[in-house]
Design a protein around this motif. Sequence first.
Motif, PDB file in Angstrom:
ATOM      1  N   VAL A  42     -69.391 -17.195  -2.114  1.00 24.83           N
ATOM      2  CA  VAL A  42     -70.111 -16.391  -3.129  1.00 24.83           C
ATOM      3  C   VAL A  42     -69.238 -15.850  -4.198  1.00 24.83           C
ATOM      4  CG1 VAL A  42     -69.536 -14.130  -1.734  1.00 24.83           C
ATOM      5  CG2 VAL A  42     -71.687 -14.294  -2.918  1.00 24.83           C
ATOM      6  N   HIS A  43     -67.809 -15.950  -4.210  1.00 25.05           N
ATOM      7  CA  HIS A  43     -66.859 -15.726  -5.047  1.00 25.05           C
ATOM      8  C   HIS A  43     -66.397 -16.793  -5.818  1.00 25.05           C
ATOM      9  CE1 HIS A  43     -66.835 -11.486  -3.165  1.00 25.05           C
ATOM     10  NE2 HIS A  43     -66.603 -12.035  -2.185  1.00 25.05           N
ATOM     11  N   PRO A  44     -66.845 -16.851  -7.086  1.00 26.15           N
ATOM     12  CA  PRO A  44     -66.467 -17.942  -7.984  1.00 26.15           C
ATOM     13  C   PRO A  44     -64.988 -18.216  -8.248  1.00 26.15           C
ATOM     14  CG  PRO A  44     -67.189 -16.214  -9.231  1.00 26.15           C
ATOM     15  CD  PRO A  44     -67.624 -15.697  -7.911  1.00 26.15           C
ATOM     16  N   PRO A  45     -64.402 -19.319  -8.399  1.00 27.01           N
ATOM     17  CA  PRO A  45     -63.111 -19.717  -8.675  1.00 27.01           C
ATOM     18  C   PRO A  45     -62.470 -18.714  -9.798  1.00 27.01           C
ATOM     19  CG  PRO A  45     -64.262 -21.613  -8.411  1.00 27.01           C
ATOM     20  CD  PRO A  45     -65.408 -20.583  -8.376  1.00 27.01           C
ATOM     21  N   SER A  46     -63.331 -18.412 -10.742  1.00 28.83           N
ATOM     22  CA  SER A  46     -63.033 -17.746 -11.846  1.00 28.83           C
ATOM     23  C   SER A  46     -62.466 -16.177 -11.383  1.00 28.83           C
ATOM     24  CB  SER A  46     -64.065 -17.383 -12.759  1.00 28.83           C
ATOM     25  OG  SER A  46     -65.090 -16.721 -12.341  1.00 28.83           O
ATOM     26  N   SER A  47     -62.557 -16.073 -10.097  1.00 29.62           N
ATOM     27  CA  SER A  47     -62.162 -14.708  -9.585  1.00 29.62           C
ATOM     28  C   SER A  47     -60.855 -14.630  -8.881  1.00 29.62           C
ATOM     29  CB  SER A  47     -63.028 -14.019  -8.608  1.00 29.62           C
ATOM     30  OG  SER A  47     -63.217 -14.790  -7.360  1.00 29.62           O
ATOM     31  N   PHE A  48     -60.486 -15.948  -8.439  1.00 33.27           N
ATOM     32  CA  PHE A  48     -59.210 -16.148  -7.719  1.00 33.27           C
ATOM     33  C   PHE A  48     -57.700 -15.809  -8.230  1.00 33.27           C
ATOM     34  CE2 PHE A  48     -60.852 -20.214  -5.269  1.00 33.27           C
ATOM     35  CZ  PHE A  48     -62.024 -19.199  -4.866  1.00 33.27           C
ATOM     36  N   SER A  49     -57.755 -15.833  -9.507  1.00 30.74           N
ATOM     37  CA  SER A  49     -56.516 -15.424 -10.347  1.00 30.74           C
ATOM     38  C   SER A  49     -56.169 -13.980  -9.957  1.00 30.74           C
ATOM     39  CB  SER A  49     -56.371 -15.706 -11.509  1.00 30.74           C
ATOM     40  OG  SER A  49     -57.356 -15.190 -12.298  1.00 30.74           O
ATOM     41  N   ARG A  50     -57.146 -13.015 -10.161  1.00 27.89           N
ATOM     42  CA  ARG A  50     -56.827 -11.687 -10.108  1.00 27.89           C
ATOM     43  C   ARG A  50     -56.553 -11.265  -8.611  1.00 27.89           C
ATOM     44  NH1 ARG A  50     -61.061  -6.749  -9.464  1.00 27.89           N
ATOM     45  NH2 ARG A  50     -59.595  -5.219  -9.963  1.00 27.89           N
ATOM     46  N   ILE A  51     -57.283 -11.996  -7.637  1.00 25.97           N
ATOM     47  CA  ILE A  51     -56.935 -11.591  -6.284  1.00 25.97           C
ATOM     48  C   ILE A  51     -55.668 -12.120  -5.876  1.00 25.97           C
ATOM     49  CG2 ILE A  51     -57.904 -12.035  -4.171  1.00 25.97           C
ATOM     50  CD1 ILE A  51     -60.590 -12.319  -5.110  1.00 25.97           C
ATOM     51  N   ARG A  52     -55.271 -13.370  -6.412  1.00 28.80           N
ATOM     52  CA  ARG A  52     -54.035 -13.878  -6.066  1.00 28.80           C
ATOM     53  C   ARG A  52     -52.746 -13.095  -6.458  1.00 28.80           C
ATOM     54  NH1 ARG A  52     -51.803 -18.151  -3.923  1.00 28.80           N
ATOM     55  NH2 ARG A  52     -53.728 -19.231  -3.673  1.00 28.80           N
ATOM     56  N   ARG A  53     -53.043 -12.329  -7.700  1.00 31.73           N
ATOM     57  CA  ARG A  53     -51.906 -11.500  -8.213  1.00 31.73           C
ATOM     58  C   ARG A  53     -51.642 -10.300  -7.269  1.00 31.73           C
ATOM     59  NH1 ARG A  53     -54.199 -12.460 -13.338  1.00 31.73           N
ATOM     60  NH2 ARG A  53     -55.378 -10.432 -13.068  1.00 31.73           N
ATOM     61  N   LEU A  54     -52.643 -10.136  -6.553  1.00 30.10           N
ATOM     62  CA  LEU A  54     -52.646  -8.814  -5.702  1.00 30.10           C
ATOM     63  C   LEU A  54     -52.157  -8.945  -4.128  1.00 30.10           C
ATOM     64  CD1 LEU A  54     -55.832  -7.008  -6.699  1.00 30.10           C
ATOM     65  CD2 LEU A  54     -53.593  -6.334  -7.639  1.00 30.10           C
ATOM     66  N   LEU A  55     -51.869 -10.396  -3.817  1.00 34.48           N
ATOM     67  CA  LEU A  55     -51.523 -10.677  -2.522  1.00 34.48           C
ATOM     68  C   LEU A  55     -50.228 -10.248  -2.117  1.00 34.48           C
ATOM     69  CD1 LEU A  55     -53.271 -14.036  -2.507  1.00 34.48           C
ATOM     70  CD2 LEU A  55     -53.982 -12.064  -1.304  1.00 34.48           C
ATOM     71  N   ASP A  56     -49.032 -10.307  -3.107  1.00 36.07           N
ATOM     72  CA  ASP A  56     -47.640 -10.095  -2.785  1.00 36.07           C
ATOM     73  C   ASP A  56     -47.293  -8.766  -3.449  1.00 36.07           C
ATOM     74  OD1 ASP A  56     -47.253 -12.458  -1.065  1.00 36.07           O
ATOM     75  OD2 ASP A  56     -47.297 -13.584  -2.796  1.00 36.07           O
ATOM     76  N   TYR A  57     -46.730  -8.008  -2.669  1.00 40.79           N
ATOM     77  CA  TYR A  57     -46.192  -6.670  -3.273  1.00 40.79           C
ATOM     78  C   TYR A  57     -45.369  -6.183  -2.357  1.00 40.79           C
ATOM     79  CZ  TYR A  57     -46.979  -1.705  -4.986  1.00 40.79           C
ATOM     80  OH  TYR A  57     -46.712  -0.556  -5.316  1.00 40.79           O
ATOM     81  N   SER A  58     -44.480  -5.559  -3.141  1.00 42.56           N
ATOM     82  CA  SER A  58     -43.308  -4.658  -2.345  1.00 42.56           C
ATOM     83  C   SER A  58     -43.026  -3.505  -3.456  1.00 42.56           C
ATOM     84  CB  SER A  58     -42.211  -5.627  -2.093  1.00 42.56           C
ATOM     85  OG  SER A  58     -41.828  -5.973  -3.239  1.00 42.56           O
ATOM     86  N   HIS A  59     -42.804  -2.370  -2.770  1.00 46.78           N
ATOM     87  CA  HIS A  59     -42.417  -0.962  -3.560  1.00 46.78           C
ATOM     88  C   HIS A  59     -41.316  -0.447  -2.399  1.00 46.78           C
ATOM     89  CE1 HIS A  59     -41.834   2.525  -5.659  1.00 46.78           C
ATOM     90  NE2 HIS A  59     -42.957   2.555  -6.549  1.00 46.78           N
ATOM     91  N   ALA A  60     -40.193  -0.932  -2.638  1.00 44.60           N
ATOM     92  CA  ALA A  60     -39.262  -0.154  -1.472  1.00 44.60           C
ATOM     93  C   ALA A  60     -39.063   1.402  -1.448  1.00 44.60           C
ATOM     94  CB  ALA A  60     -37.965  -0.650  -1.825  1.00 44.60           C
ATOM     95  N   PHE A  61     -39.102   1.872  -2.638  1.00 47.57           N
ATOM     96  CA  PHE A  61     -38.922   3.373  -2.799  1.00 47.57           C
ATOM     97  C   PHE A  61     -40.124   3.912  -1.905  1.00 47.57           C
ATOM     98  CE2 PHE A  61     -39.392   7.631  -4.701  1.00 47.57           C
ATOM     99  CZ  PHE A  61     -38.427   8.010  -4.465  1.00 47.57           C
TER     100      PHE A  61
END
Length: 215
Positions: free
Chosen positions: A33-52
């Motif tokens: 139901v989620h089109p390929p055009s939505s993938f890039s935004r979701i992928r940008r949020l997959l890896d995250y780190s904020h050590a502080f």
Amino acid sequence: MSTPFNCLSDDILTHDTVLDFFDDDDTMVLPSVHPPSSFSRIRRLLDYSHAFAHHYSLSRLPHDTYWDERRNPPALCHDGLPLQIRMVGYVHSVDYEAQGFELQLTRVVDHNAHVQLLQLGVPRPVRYPSTVALYPLASHVTAGADPNTAYIEVFDATRRLRPAEFMDRVGLTAVDDNDVLIVDAACVQQPTSEGWDVAFEPLLVCLLRSARNAV
């Protein structure tokens, strides 16, 4: 040795899912139901780190974590403070009465990290679920409470992910199957009759994409 979890198994890959191929561990699986055009935004949020802030995605958890037994319940910590673990996935099911939901992670690397955390339980689980259970601790649940005024806070990030104070609060009933969420959760010990399991309590839930309004 951790047990690998293959998120590309038959119970997850169906005609209702689509793939964003990157490499074997980084392939992203989403409902069709989620089109390929939505993938890039979701992928940008997959890896995250904020050590502080001690805030990490599942794929980037530090290796020197430990259980702080002085906390109630004991929490997985790093450098003196509880971890906030970020997860991105789509909703497998919602239990409004229990005020929580099951989240299907989108990548093999995230499933493997989830399983590695579950393996910390005592005794070690025999089987591992294909979804992440995200429910408030029993002490935070009021029986019969309106899920929209319950412990879990849900915010609308369909247009933009921002600090919570700058997003609209939509409540748990805005969450439905196949919605894409970003969840920040604490990792805690949950007592059982034989020892304890690893549990995840959601601290913040943001709705990235609604399956009902997907375009």
